[in-house]
Scaffold this motif. Structure first.
Motif, PDB file in Angstrom:
ATOM      1  N   TYR A 114       0.857  -1.176   0.000  1.00  0.00           N
ATOM      2  CA  TYR A 114       0.000   0.000   0.000  1.00  0.00           C
ATOM      3  C   TYR A 114       0.899   1.233   0.000  1.00  0.00           C
ATOM      4  O   TYR A 114       1.914   1.208   0.669  1.00  0.00           O
ATOM      5  CB  TYR A 114      -0.932   0.022   1.218  1.00  0.00           C
ATOM      6  CG  TYR A 114      -2.015   1.048   1.054  1.00  0.00           C
ATOM      7  CD1 TYR A 114      -3.168   0.746   0.351  1.00  0.00           C
ATOM      8  CD2 TYR A 114      -1.825   2.345   1.522  1.00  0.00           C
ATOM      9  CE1 TYR A 114      -4.135   1.719   0.133  1.00  0.00           C
ATOM     10  CE2 TYR A 114      -2.778   3.314   1.307  1.00  0.00           C
ATOM     11  CZ  TYR A 114      -3.927   2.996   0.623  1.00  0.00           C
ATOM     12  OH  TYR A 114      -4.859   3.957   0.390  1.00  0.00           O
ATOM     13  N   TYR A 116      -1.648   1.176  -3.269  1.00  0.00           N
ATOM     14  CA  TYR A 116      -1.744   0.378  -4.471  1.00  0.00           C
ATOM     15  C   TYR A 116      -3.178   0.518  -4.963  1.00  0.00           C
ATOM     16  O   TYR A 116      -4.092   0.694  -4.155  1.00  0.00           O
ATOM     17  CB  TYR A 116      -1.436  -1.094  -4.160  1.00  0.00           C
ATOM     18  CG  TYR A 116      -1.415  -1.969  -5.375  1.00  0.00           C
ATOM     19  CD1 TYR A 116      -0.311  -1.982  -6.223  1.00  0.00           C
ATOM     20  CD2 TYR A 116      -2.520  -2.771  -5.687  1.00  0.00           C
ATOM     21  CE1 TYR A 116      -0.309  -2.780  -7.353  1.00  0.00           C
ATOM     22  CE2 TYR A 116      -2.510  -3.571  -6.801  1.00  0.00           C
ATOM     23  CZ  TYR A 116      -1.407  -3.572  -7.637  1.00  0.00           C
ATOM     24  OH  TYR A 116      -1.398  -4.359  -8.742  1.00  0.00           O
ATOM     25  N   GLU A 117      -3.333   0.417  -6.257  1.00  0.00           N
ATOM     26  CA  GLU A 117      -4.674   0.635  -6.772  1.00  0.00           C
ATOM     27  C   GLU A 117      -5.516  -0.636  -6.678  1.00  0.00           C
ATOM     28  O   GLU A 117      -5.541  -1.438  -7.595  1.00  0.00           O
ATOM     29  CB  GLU A 117      -4.592   1.102  -8.225  1.00  0.00           C
ATOM     30  CG  GLU A 117      -5.810   1.897  -8.627  1.00  0.00           C
ATOM     31  CD  GLU A 117      -5.674   2.427 -10.048  1.00  0.00           C
ATOM     32  OE1 GLU A 117      -6.568   2.159 -10.849  1.00  0.00           O
ATOM     33  OE2 GLU A 117      -4.650   3.086 -10.342  1.00  0.00           O
ATOM     34  N   TYR A 118      -6.159  -0.809  -5.555  1.00  0.00           N
ATOM     35  CA  TYR A 118      -7.058  -1.959  -5.402  1.00  0.00           C
ATOM     36  C   TYR A 118      -8.423  -1.614  -5.973  1.00  0.00           C
ATOM     37  O   TYR A 118      -8.807  -0.444  -6.045  1.00  0.00           O
ATOM     38  CB  TYR A 118      -7.163  -2.344  -3.927  1.00  0.00           C
ATOM     39  CG  TYR A 118      -5.859  -2.849  -3.357  1.00  0.00           C
ATOM     40  CD1 TYR A 118      -5.336  -4.075  -3.744  1.00  0.00           C
ATOM     41  CD2 TYR A 118      -5.123  -2.080  -2.458  1.00  0.00           C
ATOM     42  CE1 TYR A 118      -4.119  -4.536  -3.242  1.00  0.00           C
ATOM     43  CE2 TYR A 118      -3.914  -2.530  -1.948  1.00  0.00           C
ATOM     44  CZ  TYR A 118      -3.417  -3.763  -2.350  1.00  0.00           C
ATOM     45  OH  TYR A 118      -2.215  -4.204  -1.854  1.00  0.00           O
ATOM     46  N   HIS A 119      -9.124  -2.672  -6.348  1.00  0.00           N
ATOM     47  CA  HIS A 119     -10.457  -2.464  -6.920  1.00  0.00           C
ATOM     48  C   HIS A 119     -11.493  -3.165  -6.065  1.00  0.00           C
ATOM     49  O   HIS A 119     -11.157  -4.058  -5.296  1.00  0.00           O
ATOM     50  CB  HIS A 119     -10.503  -3.007  -8.350  1.00  0.00           C
ATOM     51  CG  HIS A 119      -9.500  -2.364  -9.239  1.00  0.00           C
ATOM     52  ND1 HIS A 119      -8.245  -2.899  -9.435  1.00  0.00           N
ATOM     53  CD2 HIS A 119      -9.543  -1.220  -9.967  1.00  0.00           C
ATOM     54  CE1 HIS A 119      -7.555  -2.101 -10.248  1.00  0.00           C
ATOM     55  NE2 HIS A 119      -8.317  -1.077 -10.576  1.00  0.00           N
ATOM     56  N   GLU A 219     -10.551   4.388   1.700  1.00  0.00           N
ATOM     57  CA  GLU A 219     -10.778   4.778   0.306  1.00  0.00           C
ATOM     58  C   GLU A 219     -12.246   4.617  -0.066  1.00  0.00           C
ATOM     59  O   GLU A 219     -12.821   5.464  -0.747  1.00  0.00           O
ATOM     60  CB  GLU A 219      -9.916   3.926  -0.635  1.00  0.00           C
ATOM     61  CG  GLU A 219      -8.446   4.267  -0.557  1.00  0.00           C
ATOM     62  CD  GLU A 219      -7.597   3.387  -1.481  1.00  0.00           C
ATOM     63  OE1 GLU A 219      -8.183   2.581  -2.250  1.00  0.00           O
ATOM     64  OE2 GLU A 219      -6.368   3.497  -1.429  1.00  0.00           O
ATOM     65  N   SER A 223     -14.804   7.512  -1.224  1.00  0.00           N
ATOM     66  CA  SER A 223     -15.419   7.516  -2.554  1.00  0.00           C
ATOM     67  C   SER A 223     -16.931   7.403  -2.518  1.00  0.00           C
ATOM     68  O   SER A 223     -17.624   8.011  -3.322  1.00  0.00           O
ATOM     69  CB  SER A 223     -14.903   6.344  -3.392  1.00  0.00           C
ATOM     70  OG  SER A 223     -13.516   6.375  -3.466  1.00  0.00           O
TER      71      SER A 223
END
Ligand SMILES: *[C@@H]1O[C@H](CO)[C@@H](O)[C@H](O)[C@H]1NC(C)=O
Ligand SMILES: *[C@@H]1O[C@H](CO)[C@@H](O)[C@H](O)[C@H]1NC(C)=O
Ligand SMILES: *[C@@H]1O[C@H](CO)[C@@H](O)[C@H](O)[C@H]1NC(C)=O
Ligand SMILES: *[C@@H]1O[C@H](CO)[C@@H](O)[C@H](O)[C@H]1NC(C)=O
Length: 405
Positions: A114, A116-119, A219, A223
């Motif tokens: 981290y 990191y672009e997690y989804h 995050e 969002s």
């Protein structure tokens, strides 16, 4: 007369002020000593919950497919037993962790991947917008642990309104790995369809990745739920008194607010055998502040030269004002991603220069399970529970009309 008396009086006042001075230093010394020892005494239980979880975390990095979020798998009764015997324990070294298909070079056993672009593989994008909660409860739970999710749904998790404030509940999971990963995922999709309360990030769900889970939680809040006033992260084995939580928050500051069971002076373990070992090159700047003040010359060095963590709220259940999500994510860009989730948020808070807020009362957040009684439970916000406590029954009993005490 006066002339002859004067020097004597001067001398007296001099010795007086000198002894006063000595007395002052003596008191200061005693106070500091007391402070330091109480910090030491604090150390064994600053992370009691983690220690209790030791057994459940047997499988660490080596076997992600069998691991799960620490709090969710094992009967707390067992955890309790392990606390007493922990002294003799040896840590499972994680250096040998094999990481197949790691997105990039492993950060080592004490840091996590981290930023990191997690989804999100399962998401509830609209729910917050539709329900406009005052407080969002996020339960961190292992994918397999449907049992705890159902207990929560059938108990305190069903309270959607308290003091006229909307309360929303979500469960946050990572990815199950291993042979039954597919099957677990199918079940999760079904469960999500039924309850619309699951959020899943595409990181490996295991004990060593709790910091990732927490950051992904921030995050997500940022969002999809930024209009809420507060969020609470809570472990899946907790009992939550939702009305008391809302009452606290109705009086709380709306910004820069983080509260829970705030740990003071938690020592950084430099013993490689310890479960919470953190190598010197990580957070080595955390030398005890008194030492920095030069008081190291007055007190025995080893008493005060230990590294301690900054204040942090224990991971069993902490509350954030929503403005902090963005700030903590930003801070995480500058703070090494230590694997100890709650400590990591403490480090980020320090980076931001924001102090966690003490709860108005020490009894509100309980790390050691308290025996159920309507009276006791009416005074708390959150407590750990034992596996043999029927939380659904307790909640129903607690919700019956009538006096609590
Ligand atoms: C927990 O740890 C104790 C002490 O090492 C051990 O005897 C016990 O079998 C462990 N329990 C589990 C479930 O691994
Ligand atoms: C603590 O965990 C280690 C592995 O991480 C294990 O070897 C040890 O037996 C555990 N201790 C207890 C008390 O369960
Ligand atoms: C630790 O994990 C191994 C492999 O999964 C298992 O065989 C063993 O029983 C576990 N030990 C404990 C104490 O949980
Ligand atoms: C933690 O999650 C990341 C991202 O999915 C993964 O690469 C890593 O192997 C996981 N860590 C462990 C110890 O499994």
């Amino acid at each position: 007369m006066r002339n002859t008396d004067q020097p004597a009086e001067d001398k007296r006042s001099l010795t007086l002020s000198r002894s006063r001075c000595c007395f002052f230093f003596l008191v200061l010394g005693v106070v500091l000593l007391y402070y330091c020892t109480s910090i030491r005494n604090m150390a064994p239980d600053w992370n009691l919950k983690w220690l209790m979880q030791n057994n459940s975390t047997n499988t660490t990095a080596e076997l992600p497919e069998t691991t799960s979020v620490a709090t969710t798998q094992e009967p707390p009764t067992q955890r309790q037993r392990t606390v007493s015997s922990r002294v003799t324990k040896k840590v499972l070294e994680t250096q040998t962790a094999q990481r197949t298909a790691a997105p990039y070079v492993s950060p080592g056993p004490y840091l996590v991947e981290y930023p990191y672009e997690y989804h999100f593989t399962i998401n509830e994008e609209l729910k917050c917008r539709q329900e406009k909660p005052f407080v969002v409860l996020i339960v961190q739970v292992a994918p397999r642990n449907r049992a705890h999710r159902d207990i929560i749904r059938n108990s305190w998790g069903s309270e959607k309104l308290a003091n006229n404030q909307v309360v929303a509940l979500f469960f946050l999971l990572g990815m199950q790995t291993g042979d039954d990963a597919e099957q677990v995922h199918r079940q999760l999709l079904q469960e999500s369809k039924e309850h619309q309360d699951l959020i899943q990030g595409d990181f490996v769900d295991c004990y060593k990745n709790l910091t990732i889970k927490t950051m992904v939680m921030l995050e997500w809040l940022n969002s999809y739920c930024s209009s809420a006033a507060y969020a609470m992260k809570i472990d899946s084995d907790m009992f939550l008194n939702v009305p008391n939580l809302v009452n606290l928050l109705l009086k709380a500051p709306r910004t820069n607010y983080m509260t829970g069971l705030v740990a003071h002076g938690g020592r950084v373990s430099r013993d490689p055998k310890s479960k919470f070992y953190v190598p010197l090159d990580l957070i080595s700047e955390d030398v005890y502040p008194l030492y920095a003040l030069g008081l190291g010359y007055i007190l025995p060095l080893d008493l005060i030269s230990e590294d301690v963590y900054p204040l942090y709220a224990l991971g069993l259940g902490y509350i954030l004002s929503l403005d902090l999500t963005k700030k903590l994510i930003e801070a995480s860009r500058h703070v090494k991603p230590l694997y100890i989730e709650d400590v990591y948020l403490g480090l980020c808070m320090r980076h931001l220069g924001i102090r966690p807020t003490e709860p108005p009362n020490w009894i509100l957040f309980r790390v050691i399970p308290i025996k159920y009684s309507r009276c006791e439970y009416s005074k708390i916000i959150a407590t750990t529970t034992l596996e043999n406590m029927d939380r659904v029954w307790i909640w129903r009993d607690f919700k019956k009309p009538g006096r609590y005490c």
